[in-house]
Design a protein around this motif. Structure first.
Motif, PDB file in Angstrom:
ATOM      1  N   GLY A  57     -10.663   2.193  -9.556  1.00  0.00           N
ATOM      2  CA  GLY A  57     -10.257   1.379  -8.410  1.00  0.00           C
ATOM      3  C   GLY A  57      -8.921   1.808  -7.837  1.00  0.00           C
ATOM      4  O   GLY A  57      -8.712   1.756  -6.629  1.00  0.00           O
ATOM      5  N   TYR A  58      -7.983   2.210  -8.704  1.00  0.00           N
ATOM      6  CA  TYR A  58      -6.689   2.684  -8.221  1.00  0.00           C
ATOM      7  C   TYR A  58      -6.823   4.026  -7.508  1.00  0.00           C
ATOM      8  O   TYR A  58      -6.125   4.286  -6.534  1.00  0.00           O
ATOM      9  N   ILE A  59      -7.703   4.872  -7.998  1.00  0.00           N
ATOM     10  CA  ILE A  59      -7.895   6.186  -7.379  1.00  0.00           C
ATOM     11  C   ILE A  59      -8.647   6.060  -6.061  1.00  0.00           C
ATOM     12  O   ILE A  59      -8.271   6.665  -5.054  1.00  0.00           O
ATOM     13  N   LYS A  60      -9.698   5.274  -6.061  1.00  0.00           N
ATOM     14  CA  LYS A  60     -10.560   5.115  -4.895  1.00  0.00           C
ATOM     15  C   LYS A  60      -9.987   4.026  -4.000  1.00  0.00           C
ATOM     16  O   LYS A  60      -9.619   2.972  -4.454  1.00  0.00           O
ATOM     17  N   LYS A  61      -9.934   4.273  -2.720  1.00  0.00           N
ATOM     18  CA  LYS A  61      -9.390   3.278  -1.788  1.00  0.00           C
ATOM     19  C   LYS A  61     -10.378   2.150  -1.504  1.00  0.00           C
ATOM     20  O   LYS A  61      -9.994   1.068  -1.119  1.00  0.00           O
ATOM     21  N   SER A  62     -11.649   2.415  -1.675  1.00  0.00           N
ATOM     22  CA  SER A  62     -12.659   1.373  -1.482  1.00  0.00           C
ATOM     23  C   SER A  62     -13.323   1.119  -2.826  1.00  0.00           C
ATOM     24  O   SER A  62     -12.973   1.736  -3.826  1.00  0.00           O
TER      25      SER A  62
END
Length: 187
Positions: A57-62
């Motif tokens: 979740g931190y890596i992916k913006k969505s």
């Protein structure tokens, strides 16, 4: 997006959520029934799962959901909620990180346990129904609030909904705890 499109999207969201929830619960029950799993391994596995979700979740913006209806809902809610969507995402990641730590903490304190996880199907059936009800009610109230609001009217929504959710969660935990105690005493 028209009212009819939103209504159809929300119906698909409810249906997909219920199918995925039911499938995951069935897979969990089957897995625990077949694989000799100790509580320590269960808590370590859950801790790793929550930690991986948090990192992703931190890596992916969505949300990065592979389910098309959830991508559509996310785009709609991101537009509707504005900055509040980012706050909601950060809170969700924080909760996942807390749950991960809690699972690792529990696994640490039962290091020597060798007891296998056993399923009491009566309790699990009740928990399944309760959790399904909670998931649907929380989704219903979220949808009602988000879809009924105008753009920009949802400032502070995440804070309020998390406070209500925490209070209801504590109440539900107390009720389930007492029901479980009564069940154990009667059995």
């Amino acid at each position: 997006m028209s009212y009819a499109e939103i209504k159809l999207m929300r119906k698909k969201q409810f249906l997909t959520t219920n199918i995925l929830f039911s499938s995951m619960m069935a897979a969990y029950f089957l897995f625990v029934s077949v694989v000799p799993l100790t509580f320590r391994v269960l808590f370590l596995s859950l801790g790793c799962l929550f930690l991986l979700q948090t990192i992703y979740g931190y890596i992916k913006k969505s949300s990065g959901s592979p389910v098309p209806i959830f991508k559509k809902v996310e785009a709609y809610e991101k537009e509707k909620l504005g900055k509040e969507w980012d706050v909601q995402k950060k809170v969700d990641l924080g909760v996942n990180l807390f749950l991960s730590g809690l699972m690792f903490f529990q696994a640490f304190f039962i290091m020597r346990e060798t007891n296998r996880v056993n399923i009491d199907y009566q309790i699990m059936a009740v928990l399944y129904i309760v959790f399904l009800l909670v998931v649907n009610l929380s989704l219903y109230f979220h949808v009602k609030k988000v879809d009924g609001a105008e753009f920009g009217d949802l400032q502070g929504y995440t804070k309020k909904s998390n406070i209500y959710g925490a209070l209801l969660g504590i109440l539900l935990a107390i009720v389930l705890f007492f029901l479980l105690i009564m069940y154990v005493l009667v059995s």
